[in-house]
Motif scaffolding. Structure first.
Motif, PDB file in Angstrom:
ATOM      1  N   ASN A 309     -15.647 -43.954  10.904  1.00  0.00           N
ATOM      2  CA  ASN A 309     -17.032 -42.899  10.458  1.00  0.00           C
ATOM      3  C   ASN A 309     -16.486 -42.692   9.002  1.00  0.00           C
ATOM      4  OD1 ASN A 309     -17.909 -41.729  13.088  1.00  0.00           O
ATOM      5  ND2 ASN A 309     -15.825 -40.506  13.449  1.00  0.00           N
ATOM      6  N   GLU A 310     -17.644 -42.773   7.758  1.00  0.00           N
ATOM      7  CA  GLU A 310     -17.489 -43.115   7.149  1.00  0.00           C
ATOM      8  C   GLU A 310     -17.328 -40.850   6.624  1.00  0.00           C
ATOM      9  OE1 GLU A 310     -16.979 -44.713   4.280  1.00  0.00           O
ATOM     10  OE2 GLU A 310     -17.666 -46.129   5.554  1.00  0.00           O
ATOM     11  N   SER A 311     -16.808 -40.010   4.575  1.00  0.00           N
ATOM     12  CA  SER A 311     -16.598 -39.244   4.279  1.00  0.00           C
ATOM     13  C   SER A 311     -17.784 -38.366   4.492  1.00  0.00           C
ATOM     14  CB  SER A 311     -15.944 -39.050   3.504  1.00  0.00           C
ATOM     15  OG  SER A 311     -15.474 -37.790   3.201  1.00  0.00           O
ATOM     16  N   VAL A 312     -18.395 -37.480   5.205  1.00  0.00           N
ATOM     17  CA  VAL A 312     -19.880 -36.525   4.589  1.00  0.00           C
ATOM     18  C   VAL A 312     -18.932 -34.759   4.384  1.00  0.00           C
ATOM     19  CG1 VAL A 312     -21.118 -37.582   6.581  1.00  0.00           C
ATOM     20  CG2 VAL A 312     -20.085 -36.385   7.812  1.00  0.00           C
ATOM     21  N   PRO A 313     -19.982 -34.213   4.177  1.00  0.00           N
ATOM     22  CA  PRO A 313     -19.894 -33.076   4.067  1.00  0.00           C
ATOM     23  C   PRO A 313     -20.110 -32.365   5.157  1.00  0.00           C
ATOM     24  CG  PRO A 313     -21.532 -33.852   2.288  1.00  0.00           C
ATOM     25  CD  PRO A 313     -21.600 -34.649   3.335  1.00  0.00           C
ATOM     26  N   PRO A 314     -19.263 -31.138   5.438  1.00  0.00           N
ATOM     27  CA  PRO A 314     -19.187 -30.445   6.802  1.00  0.00           C
ATOM     28  C   PRO A 314     -20.762 -30.036   6.996  1.00  0.00           C
ATOM     29  CG  PRO A 314     -18.284 -29.071   4.763  1.00  0.00           C
ATOM     30  CD  PRO A 314     -18.508 -30.387   4.204  1.00  0.00           C
ATOM     31  N   ALA A 315     -21.052 -30.304   8.064  1.00  0.00           N
ATOM     32  CA  ALA A 315     -22.240 -29.933   9.551  1.00  0.00           C
ATOM     33  C   ALA A 315     -21.557 -29.436  10.531  1.00  0.00           C
ATOM     34  CB  ALA A 315     -23.365 -30.923   8.652  1.00  0.00           C
ATOM     35  N   GLY A 474      -7.183 -38.625  18.826  1.00  0.00           N
ATOM     36  CA  GLY A 474      -7.957 -39.331  17.717  1.00  0.00           C
ATOM     37  C   GLY A 474      -9.158 -39.962  17.334  1.00  0.00           C
ATOM     38  N   ILE A 475      -9.222 -39.824  16.372  1.00  0.00           N
ATOM     39  CA  ILE A 475      -9.916 -40.336  15.177  1.00  0.00           C
ATOM     40  C   ILE A 475     -10.409 -42.109  14.270  1.00  0.00           C
ATOM     41  CG2 ILE A 475      -9.222 -39.187  13.506  1.00  0.00           C
ATOM     42  CD1 ILE A 475     -12.627 -39.005  14.625  1.00  0.00           C
ATOM     43  N   ALA A 476     -11.555 -41.946  13.735  1.00  0.00           N
ATOM     44  CA  ALA A 476     -11.423 -43.233  13.225  1.00  0.00           C
ATOM     45  C   ALA A 476     -12.375 -42.133  11.893  1.00  0.00           C
ATOM     46  CB  ALA A 476     -12.749 -44.395  13.072  1.00  0.00           C
ATOM     47  N   HIS A 477     -11.556 -42.720  10.884  1.00  0.00           N
ATOM     48  CA  HIS A 477     -11.916 -41.546   9.224  1.00  0.00           C
ATOM     49  C   HIS A 477     -11.777 -43.152   8.042  1.00  0.00           C
ATOM     50  CE1 HIS A 477     -13.940 -38.393   7.545  1.00  0.00           C
ATOM     51  NE2 HIS A 477     -12.459 -38.697   6.557  1.00  0.00           N
ATOM     52  N   ALA A 478     -12.643 -42.724   7.141  1.00  0.00           N
ATOM     53  CA  ALA A 478     -12.589 -42.992   6.128  1.00  0.00           C
ATOM     54  C   ALA A 478     -12.472 -41.740   4.945  1.00  0.00           C
ATOM     55  CB  ALA A 478     -13.394 -43.866   5.675  1.00  0.00           C
TER      56      ALA A 478
END
Length: 668
Positions: A309-315, A474-478
């Motif tokens: 996952n790429e960083s995104v604004p909260p929604a 667990g998570i995948a995040h950049a």
């Protein structure tokens, strides 16, 4: 090769005389073919019919007998309902596998697949190792019924879904068989079913630690019992995603894992967050390899394919989550290593090493947690976390000098002092952008009574200091450069977890506490071919007409009475609403979940769930309605659960019952 497809509804006999209702899609061929089984309580002639129509005929057109079966006591199957994943349900499932393998149109090989309940029992039946069962595709399922299901989270009672799902299943189980498929016997079957119904909250609340009740059906008790090849699929927006990581790590049978950005849905349905993939084609590779002996290359894929996952604004919803596919040749991966951040230095200077920071959150902390089970609806995901962060104690990093990617389970080690015998800690990892917005990345909870194991409840000695450790989901995040890491700690997380009585929070020693992140090497993909999937394919969609409600209701609505400090969250689960099926069935479904608490009193916690389900066949003069109300409250010493069920036939009450139980609080 593409086949023409035939469909047949039939009954599968069991040894005790009960018959299970089944729908079979088969390719038109004189040659026997492997069978695929999906085995659920969710009514194949109505509730899952649109989803079933997308995949079962598709599998049949590709050379498989694809079979959808309602479990005992549900839908149009005979027998009486029981608890979820009961020994009877699993034994029946083994019998169905063996019955399918013995059909003249089956070549003796069987695969099982399913999402959620069907994914659970696919794994559980695989652990019983019926000889014909060669392969499984399990989606959004769990290997641990206690700590990775809808019941408990970190040893704390899951208020948000334990009660709501029990209420949902009370209404679902009480639905009548359909006279179009079972004939005039439907009313007798319905009355017997209604008399046998028991709310799931009763056994769930009676077992507040991880005892034999929860070990039953938890395949993590003995991964080696599973002999079938397992393709485990999950989504980063689904609460069960850790199971994929554990199955890939621990199974001795052939296994592959896929985790995408998805919610609690099949990953080809196009529901947010996407992107969707050609899931049916990918599973066909699995079936062809294990059931037909065709080298599809599926076992040359990485052990774990996951969406970064790429960083995104909260929604609260993303049509598509930006990111990319990554591959790990083994799990745990040598390209992922733990990186530790001290809470008194790397994240925030909190003073001297022996200074304790008070963490005393208002009881409504968690009101912006989002839905436990995102289903692809508009209000599912957590909004901006700044208000939640303000109700917590936060530890922030400096702006990151370079990109940071994580993959796996973060963890915290905390030195804690607590003045009460009971308490809990919620930890949230957030991505804080330069504009201050805070996007939830992942979270975890620890019931302090479960700090020495989920199988026991050990009171805290008031005033004592201890180190506790727990993992986040667990998570995948950049994280992009310039963003900050934020660890937010709170002593409450309502309505996800039920509040503990008699606690005003805890104190934390940052100098002896740390956050550990599973950091993936930025060059891990160098030299690896890109991971791709085909676009989704389906069989033709079932022509179901959906009726819009006269008055639209918000999916999630928060009320705050500022005079009393009371917070109330109203949730419309939005499972499908009202619809008319091609066979003439009119299905109306309405539900509302409510969660209420006063910000300064944990004993004011109250949940309520109301359901109305009406099924009609105007051509038969058939008109039935089920209404339920379920409530849960607690004192310092007991939970009280109340359930009421009413069933109507053509406007007349034919069954009514109220249950009320007081259950001691032994751990939660």
């Amino acid at each position: 090769m593409s086949y023409s497809v035939t469909r047949e509804d039939l009954r599968i006999p069991l040894e005790d005389g009960v018959e299970l209702y089944a729908r079979v899609w088969r390719p038109v061929t004189d040659e026997p073919v492997p069978a695929l089984l999906e085995y659920l309580p969710y009514r194949l002639t109505d509730w899952t019919a649109p989803r079933d129509a997308e995949r079962h005929p598709w599998y049949a057109a590709h050379g498989y007998a694809s079979v959808r079966v309602d479990i005992r006591g549900h839908g149009n199957s005979g027998g009486l309902p029981g608890d979820e994943y009961s020994a009877q349900e699993l034994a029946d499932g083994v019998s169905v596998v063996e019955w399918l393998a013995a059909r003249p149109w089956c070549d003796g090989k069987v695969g099982m697949f399913g999402i959620s309940w069907g994914g659970f029992n696919s794994l559980q039946i695989a652990a019983l190792a019926p000889e014909p069962l060669k392969a499984v595709v399990t989606v959004c399922s769990t290997d641990d019924r206690y700590d990775n299901d809808v019941h408990y989270f970190g040893g704390s009672l899951l208020a948000v879904d334990m009660h709501a799902w029990s209420a949902t299943m009370l209404a679902f189980t009480a639905r009548p068989p359909d006279p179009q498929y079972v004939g005039d016997d439907w009313r007798r079957m319905w009355l017997e079913r209604l008399a046998a119904v028991e709310p799931f909250t009763h056994p769930w609340l009676a077992h507040q630690t991880r005892d034999a009740y929860w070990r039953h059906g938890s395949v993590c008790e003995d991964y080696g019992a599973i002999k079938a090849a397992v393709l485990a699929v999950g989504g980063w927006a689904d609460p069960y995603r850790d199971t994929v990581l554990r199955l890939v790590e621990h199974l001795s049978s052939p296994v592959r894992g896929i985790i995408g950005p998805w919610s609690h849905q099949y990953p080809d349905r196009g529901l947010p967050p996407g992107p969707a993939i050609g899931f049916l084609q990918e599973t066909l590779r699995w079936w062809d390899h294990w059931l037909k002996g065709v080298d599809t290359g599926v076992m040359r894929e990485p052990a774990l394919r996951s969406w970064m996952n790429e960083s995104v604004p909260p929604a609260t919803v993303y049509a598509n989550r930006p990111g990319r596919w990554t591959g790990e040749e083994s799990w745990p991966s040598p390209d992922v290593r733990p990186v530790r951040y001290g809470l008194d230095d790397a994240l925030r200077t909190a003073g001297t090493a022996d200074r304790f920071v008070p963490v005393r959150s208002p009881q409504h902390t968690g009101i912006d947690a989002g839905r436990f089970f995102p289903f692809g609806n508009a209000a599912d995901l957590p909004p901006d976390q700044r208000e939640e962060d303000g109700r917590s104690v936060c530890f922030d990093s400096a702006p990151l000098p370079e990109r940071l990617e994580i993959l796996g389970r973060a963890g915290v080690r905390l030195r804690v002092r607590c003045d009460a015998r009971r308490g809990q800690i919620a930890a949230r990892l957030c991505d804080v952008a330069p504009d201050g917005s805070s996007t939830l990345v992942t979270r975890g909870v620890l019931n302090l009574a479960a700090r020495r194991g989920r199988d026991q409840a050990v009171d805290w000695e008031p005033g004592a200091v201890e180190e506790v450790e727990f993992e986040l989901v667990g998570i995948a995040h950049a994280f992009p450069p310039g963003h900050r890491l934020r660890l937010a700690l709170s002593s409450a997380y309502w309505p996800w977890v039920w509040p503990q009585p008699g606690t005003s929070g805890f104190e934390l020693d940052p100098g002896h506490s740390e956050l550990s992140l599973p950091v993936r090497h930025l060059a891990a993909d160098a030299g690896s071919p890109p991971i791709t999937f085909e676009a989704p394919e389906h069989a033709p969609t079932l022509d179901v007409r959906t009726t819009e409600p006269l008055t639209a209701r918000p999916e999630r609505l928060v009320h705050h009475d500022v005079a009393t400090g009371t917070w109330r969250l109203e949730v419309d689960p939005n499972y499908g609403g009202s619809r008319t099926y091609p066979d003439g069935l009119v299905f109306d479904e309405r539900a509302l979940e409510c969660y209420e608490i006063t910000s300064d009193d944990p004993l004011t916690a109250h949940t309520r769930s109301d359901w109305t389900i009406r099924l009609q066949r105007p051509d038969l003069g058939w008109d039935t309605t089920v209404t339920t109300r379920s409530e849960l409250t607690a004192t310092a010493t007991h939970f009280t659960t109340r359930n009421h069920l009413t069933a109507h036939d053509t406007g007349s009450v034919i069954f009514e019952r109220t249950w009320e139980r007081r259950i001691p609080r032994t751990a939660s």
